[in-house]
Design a protein around this motif. Sequence first.
Motif, PDB file in Angstrom:
ATOM      1  N   ALA A 194       0.824  -1.216   0.000  1.00 50.39           N
ATOM      2  CA  ALA A 194       0.000   0.000   0.000  1.00 50.39           C
ATOM      3  C   ALA A 194       0.855   1.263   0.000  1.00 50.39           C
ATOM      4  CB  ALA A 194      -0.938  -0.002   1.206  1.00 50.39           C
ATOM      5  N   CYS A 195       1.742   1.407   0.981  1.00 52.11           N
ATOM      6  CA  CYS A 195       2.510   2.645   1.109  1.00 52.11           C
ATOM      7  C   CYS A 195       3.934   2.536   0.576  1.00 52.11           C
ATOM      8  CB  CYS A 195       2.536   3.113   2.562  1.00 52.11           C
ATOM      9  SG  CYS A 195       3.556   2.089   3.649  1.00 52.11           S
ATOM     10  N   GLY A 196       4.398   1.319   0.303  1.00 55.06           N
ATOM     11  CA  GLY A 196       5.727   1.129  -0.248  1.00 55.06           C
ATOM     12  C   GLY A 196       6.847   1.068   0.771  1.00 55.06           C
ATOM     13  N   PHE A 197       6.529   1.182   2.063  1.00 58.86           N
ATOM     14  CA  PHE A 197       7.562   1.166   3.092  1.00 58.86           C
ATOM     15  C   PHE A 197       8.144  -0.236   3.234  1.00 58.86           C
ATOM     16  CE2 PHE A 197       8.652   0.709   7.705  1.00 58.86           C
ATOM     17  CZ  PHE A 197       9.769   1.529   7.676  1.00 58.86           C
ATOM     18  N   SER A 198       9.480  -0.325   3.385  1.00 58.15           N
ATOM     19  CA  SER A 198      10.145  -1.602   3.577  1.00 58.15           C
ATOM     20  C   SER A 198      10.839  -1.625   4.928  1.00 58.15           C
ATOM     21  CB  SER A 198      11.183  -1.847   2.468  1.00 58.15           C
ATOM     22  OG  SER A 198      11.931  -3.023   2.745  1.00 58.15           O
ATOM     23  N   PRO A 199      10.240  -2.247   5.951  1.00 61.76           N
ATOM     24  CA  PRO A 199      10.890  -2.328   7.264  1.00 61.76           C
ATOM     25  C   PRO A 199      12.245  -3.017   7.206  1.00 61.76           C
ATOM     26  CG  PRO A 199       8.571  -2.930   7.431  1.00 61.76           C
ATOM     27  CD  PRO A 199       8.898  -2.848   5.972  1.00 61.76           C
ATOM     28  N   LEU A 200      12.391  -3.999   6.321  1.00 56.70           N
ATOM     29  CA  LEU A 200      13.661  -4.719   6.223  1.00 56.70           C
ATOM     30  C   LEU A 200      14.783  -3.784   5.787  1.00 56.70           C
ATOM     31  CD1 LEU A 200      15.073  -7.471   6.377  1.00 56.70           C
ATOM     32  CD2 LEU A 200      14.494  -7.803   3.963  1.00 56.70           C
ATOM     33  N   GLU A 201      14.507  -2.926   4.804  1.00 58.18           N
ATOM     34  CA  GLU A 201      15.517  -1.972   4.350  1.00 58.18           C
ATOM     35  C   GLU A 201      15.778  -0.894   5.398  1.00 58.18           C
ATOM     36  OE1 GLU A 201      14.380  -0.341   0.621  1.00 58.18           O
ATOM     37  OE2 GLU A 201      14.347  -2.272  -0.425  1.00 58.18           O
ATOM     38  N   ALA A 202      14.729  -0.514   6.105  1.00 57.89           N
ATOM     39  CA  ALA A 202      14.867   0.575   7.073  1.00 57.89           C
ATOM     40  C   ALA A 202      15.551   0.132   8.359  1.00 57.89           C
ATOM     41  CB  ALA A 202      13.493   1.161   7.393  1.00 57.89           C
ATOM     42  N   PHE A 203      15.231  -1.066   8.832  1.00 59.43           N
ATOM     43  CA  PHE A 203      15.681  -1.483  10.156  1.00 59.43           C
ATOM     44  C   PHE A 203      16.572  -2.718  10.160  1.00 59.43           C
ATOM     45  CE2 PHE A 203      11.228   0.175  10.790  1.00 59.43           C
ATOM     46  CZ  PHE A 203      11.617   1.443  11.199  1.00 59.43           C
ATOM     47  N   GLY A 204      16.722  -3.392   9.009  1.00 59.35           N
ATOM     48  CA  GLY A 204      17.496  -4.618   8.978  1.00 59.35           C
ATOM     49  C   GLY A 204      16.669  -5.813   9.424  1.00 59.35           C
ATOM     50  N   GLY A 207      14.346  -5.741  12.420  1.00 54.65           N
ATOM     51  CA  GLY A 207      13.131  -4.946  12.326  1.00 54.65           C
ATOM     52  C   GLY A 207      12.241  -5.350  11.178  1.00 54.65           C
ATOM     53  N   ASN A 208      12.374  -6.601  10.721  1.00 53.68           N
ATOM     54  CA  ASN A 208      11.552  -7.070   9.601  1.00 53.68           C
ATOM     55  C   ASN A 208      10.142  -7.394  10.096  1.00 53.68           C
ATOM     56  OD1 ASN A 208      10.707  -7.896   7.111  1.00 53.68           O
ATOM     57  ND2 ASN A 208      11.755  -9.879   7.182  1.00 53.68           N
ATOM     58  N   ILE A 209       9.331  -6.343  10.259  1.00 51.45           N
ATOM     59  CA  ILE A 209       8.016  -6.472  10.884  1.00 51.45           C
ATOM     60  C   ILE A 209       6.897  -6.428   9.860  1.00 51.45           C
ATOM     61  CG2 ILE A 209       8.711  -5.582  13.143  1.00 51.45           C
ATOM     62  CD1 ILE A 209       7.785  -2.811  12.228  1.00 51.45           C
ATOM     63  N   ILE A 210       7.202  -6.720   8.602  1.00 46.99           N
ATOM     64  CA  ILE A 210       6.164  -6.738   7.581  1.00 46.99           C
ATOM     65  C   ILE A 210       5.148  -7.822   7.927  1.00 46.99           C
ATOM     66  CG2 ILE A 210       7.137  -8.433   5.980  1.00 46.99           C
ATOM     67  CD1 ILE A 210       5.869  -4.984   4.910  1.00 46.99           C
ATOM     68  N   GLU A 211       3.890  -7.569   7.614  1.00 40.82           N
ATOM     69  CA  GLU A 211       2.812  -8.512   7.923  1.00 40.82           C
ATOM     70  C   GLU A 211       2.158  -8.997   6.637  1.00 40.82           C
ATOM     71  OE1 GLU A 211       0.231  -6.535  10.683  1.00 40.82           O
ATOM     72  OE2 GLU A 211       1.815  -6.285  12.184  1.00 40.82           O
ATOM     73  N   VAL A 212       1.468 -10.124   6.724  1.00 40.55           N
ATOM     74  CA  VAL A 212       0.812 -10.711   5.559  1.00 40.55           C
ATOM     75  C   VAL A 212      -0.702 -10.558   5.728  1.00 40.55           C
ATOM     76  CG1 VAL A 212       0.337 -12.859   4.329  1.00 40.55           C
ATOM     77  CG2 VAL A 212       2.672 -12.299   5.023  1.00 40.55           C
ATOM     78  N   HIS A 213      -1.326  -9.968   4.714  1.00 37.18           N
ATOM     79  CA  HIS A 213      -2.764  -9.687   4.757  1.00 37.18           C
ATOM     80  C   HIS A 213      -3.516 -10.628   3.824  1.00 37.18           C
ATOM     81  CE1 HIS A 213      -6.571  -7.552   4.790  1.00 37.18           C
ATOM     82  NE2 HIS A 213      -6.495  -7.363   3.477  1.00 37.18           N
ATOM     83  N   HIS A 214      -4.604 -11.213   4.332  1.00 42.50           N
ATOM     84  CA  HIS A 214      -5.477 -12.058   3.521  1.00 42.50           C
ATOM     85  C   HIS A 214      -6.525 -11.174   2.849  1.00 42.50           C
ATOM     86  CE1 HIS A 214      -3.692 -14.873   6.338  1.00 42.50           C
ATOM     87  NE2 HIS A 214      -4.137 -15.880   5.606  1.00 42.50           N
ATOM     88  N   LEU A 215      -6.539 -11.162   1.520  1.00 39.31           N
ATOM     89  CA  LEU A 215      -7.495 -10.312   0.805  1.00 39.31           C
ATOM     90  C   LEU A 215      -8.929 -10.734   1.089  1.00 39.31           C
ATOM     91  CD1 LEU A 215      -5.621  -9.928  -2.590  1.00 39.31           C
ATOM     92  CD2 LEU A 215      -5.793  -8.268  -0.739  1.00 39.31           C
ATOM     93  N   GLU A 216      -9.157 -12.026   1.301  1.00 43.30           N
ATOM     94  CA  GLU A 216     -10.461 -12.499   1.777  1.00 43.30           C
ATOM     95  C   GLU A 216     -10.263 -12.909   3.230  1.00 43.30           C
ATOM     96  OE1 GLU A 216     -13.964 -15.805   0.894  1.00 43.30           O
ATOM     97  OE2 GLU A 216     -12.103 -15.841  -0.253  1.00 43.30           O
ATOM     98  N   PRO A 217     -10.832 -12.142   4.172  1.00 47.99           N
ATOM     99  CA  PRO A 217     -10.555 -12.415   5.584  1.00 47.99           C
ATOM    100  C   PRO A 217     -10.902 -13.840   5.987  1.00 47.99           C
ATOM    101  CG  PRO A 217     -11.706 -10.330   5.321  1.00 47.99           C
ATOM    102  CD  PRO A 217     -11.731 -11.002   3.984  1.00 47.99           C
ATOM    103  N   VAL A 218     -10.017 -14.448   6.758  1.00 45.80           N
ATOM    104  CA  VAL A 218     -10.247 -15.799   7.243  1.00 45.80           C
ATOM    105  C   VAL A 218     -11.547 -15.860   8.041  1.00 45.80           C
ATOM    106  CG1 VAL A 218      -9.324 -17.615   8.737  1.00 45.80           C
ATOM    107  CG2 VAL A 218      -7.782 -16.303   7.278  1.00 45.80           C
ATOM    108  N   SER A 219     -11.842 -14.801   8.788  1.00 37.28           N
ATOM    109  CA  SER A 219     -13.032 -14.795   9.646  1.00 37.28           C
ATOM    110  C   SER A 219     -14.332 -14.838   8.857  1.00 37.28           C
ATOM    111  CB  SER A 219     -13.024 -13.545  10.531  1.00 37.28           C
ATOM    112  OG  SER A 219     -13.025 -12.374   9.730  1.00 37.28           O
ATOM    113  N   LEU A 220     -14.291 -14.493   7.565  1.00 38.42           N
ATOM    114  CA  LEU A 220     -15.507 -14.468   6.751  1.00 38.42           C
ATOM    115  C   LEU A 220     -15.687 -15.728   5.915  1.00 38.42           C
ATOM    116  CD1 LEU A 220     -15.494 -10.765   5.476  1.00 38.42           C
ATOM    117  CD2 LEU A 220     -16.637 -11.738   7.474  1.00 38.42           C
ATOM    118  N   LEU A 221     -14.753 -16.659   6.002  1.00 39.13           N
ATOM    119  CA  LEU A 221     -14.879 -17.882   5.219  1.00 39.13           C
ATOM    120  C   LEU A 221     -15.982 -18.772   5.765  1.00 39.13           C
ATOM    121  CD1 LEU A 221     -11.173 -19.011   4.636  1.00 39.13           C
ATOM    122  CD2 LEU A 221     -12.707 -17.899   3.018  1.00 39.13           C
ATOM    123  N   GLU A 222     -16.847 -19.250   4.878  1.00 42.34           N
ATOM    124  CA  GLU A 222     -17.856 -20.223   5.288  1.00 42.34           C
ATOM    125  C   GLU A 222     -17.259 -21.622   5.346  1.00 42.34           C
ATOM    126  OE1 GLU A 222     -21.235 -19.962   2.779  1.00 42.34           O
ATOM    127  OE2 GLU A 222     -21.699 -17.870   3.308  1.00 42.34           O
TER     128      GLU A 222
END
Length: 266
Positions: A194-204, A207-222
Amino acid sequence: MNLLKQVLELGIGAGIEVKLDRAGLRTGLRAHFSDLEPNNGPIVTVRPSGLRRHLVLLKFGDFSTPCIRQMQAANYEQQATARGLLKQIARSHDLRINPGYGLDDWVVSGGDFNIEVTVRNVDEHDSANAVADTAKTIMVPLMAAMAELIGYDEWTDKVPDIEGEVTETLIRKRERSRRNRYLCLSIHGNKCAACGFSPLEAFGESGNIIEVHHLEPVSLLEMPRQYDPVSDLIPLCPNCHRLIHTRKPVPFSPDELKELLVDARS
């Protein structure tokens, strides 16, 4: 050796034993799952080979039939994740699956099944540090693929805030799988979509605190379903991940999130 063991366990989500391997002309490293004797399951070795090369070999011990049968019973989700992990290795290195399988159709067919990975242009390839680096980059996805087929639940050590007690907690969260996280970041990179920020480049690495987002939320799966790391998962920095979920129950889409960021900056 202990540091490499920790790195492998963190990436694979299962207990690993690592030892020096002096069986060949050049000393290498050997790893296997800690709850299986070396002869009872997959063994991965990495050693210098030729000039500026490392050879990584996965094979099975002589008494691995029960383990192999368990792997052959893996479901579609486990097979897809395992194949995806090997495809990520093959993007950058020579990978051969024997006997004669392709990346899309391989199965652990029997005791003669093995995987060879050749890592080229390795500086100071005979050094212990170079061998350890290859172990980290190749052994993690290779053994994670095997762990997926065997069906290891991912585990972590947690320290609860109760009288300083330390306990080992088993977690069963396939939808939050660190193996899928590894695949997502291998495919899309460590930069926020979304914003292009790279924690790995910034903090090593620390500080690799990037997260993984599910485009279809797990909580909404039938019904539970296989997530495709290419089309269903994206990396987000913690700020954007929190922002995208401020709309409930359906989060903002990545495009809507980008519009929010543009409006906030204008």
